[in-house]
Design a protein around this motif. Sequence first.
Motif, PDB file in Angstrom:
ATOM      1  N   GLU A 184      44.786  38.796  34.120  1.00 19.30           N
ATOM      2  CA  GLU A 184      44.506  39.357  35.441  1.00 19.30           C
ATOM      3  C   GLU A 184      45.791  39.797  36.139  1.00 19.30           C
ATOM      4  O   GLU A 184      45.854  40.861  36.762  1.00 19.30           O
ATOM      5  CB  GLU A 184      43.776  38.325  36.301  1.00 19.30           C
ATOM      6  N   GLU A 188      46.940  43.607  36.670  1.00 15.64           N
ATOM      7  CA  GLU A 188      46.575  43.786  38.084  1.00 15.64           C
ATOM      8  C   GLU A 188      45.067  43.975  38.212  1.00 15.64           C
ATOM      9  O   GLU A 188      44.569  44.903  38.826  1.00 15.64           O
ATOM     10  CB  GLU A 188      47.361  44.954  38.700  1.00 15.64           C
ATOM     11  N   ARG A 189      44.363  43.049  37.550  1.00  8.27           N
ATOM     12  CA  ARG A 189      42.892  43.023  37.532  1.00  8.27           C
ATOM     13  C   ARG A 189      42.311  44.345  37.014  1.00  8.27           C
ATOM     14  O   ARG A 189      41.394  44.925  37.599  1.00  8.27           O
ATOM     15  CB  ARG A 189      42.325  42.673  38.906  1.00  8.27           C
TER      16      ARG A 189
END
Length: 314
Positions: A184, A188-189
């Motif tokens: 994640e 950056e997700r």
Amino acid sequence: MRIAFIADPLASFKIYKDSTFAMMEEASRRGHALYALQADDLYVAAGQVRAQVSPITLTGQADAWFVRGAPSDCALNEFDAVLMRKDPPFDAQYLYATHLLSLAESQGARVFNRGQALRDYNEKLAILKFPEWTAPTLVSQQPAILRAFVAEQGDTILKPLDSMGGDGIFRVSPHDPNLSVILETMTERGQRTIMAQRYLPEIVDGDKRVLLIDGEPVPYCLARIPQPGETRGNLAAGGRGEARPLTARDRAIAEALGPRLKAEGLLLVGLDVIGERLTEVNVTSPTCFREIMDQTGCNVAGLLLDALERQCVA
């Protein structure tokens, strides 16, 4: 020749190990005139690529190692050679600089490495052009796809695509309790692309930097050996550098890639090889000159200047 070096601030150089300084020292020994600028000095006016450029003189001292002359406004095509030696990250500003360098080339400047080649050869992604020499590799920004790759490969290295010196590298396994948060965070997700590679246990014997100059391999590499308990061999991460002759496999990789990289406009390339596998193709500011020179007596900077003179004094 008049040689302009685009580099990080000169005051930040650690000259006992800096490859750009080794190039400057050899160029000065041969009587070439040295000039320095930073990438943010580049600008375009009336369609011409120009910069504030300072002449520099080497003093031979360890501390105050250079004297900077008065800067002047110059077009890049006024120099016999322009060496792009700014360190990563390869961010938007670096990308813009490569576009200005390409424009300067169209105006007659001789730039090494060429701006187009710097754009085409991301130091991590470039290995995808040579899959026959690499370990299993995945590139994605999707955590689910990356997680499946880790599950398939087991011990895995995750790395960002725009850093250097071992920054931001993680070693993970399918059962790592922090795997989800690592994926994640690194992506950056799901918004940032990263690379995953099968972990190569041969790293304990060194991450080898194999230098190519004008398409030809330097006969020695630098094996960067990790500290005990460390995955990364990078010198910036505390690795120990040991110069060695190229193995047959090192030479096979170098000779297979060299002609193509030369044709693309890459005068200087640093291949990273772990065991028998290519892991990176470094083109922005390849290093390890000084360590190889000091340990073997092989004048790597001299080989580079020979190639530069062939191309610029023909």
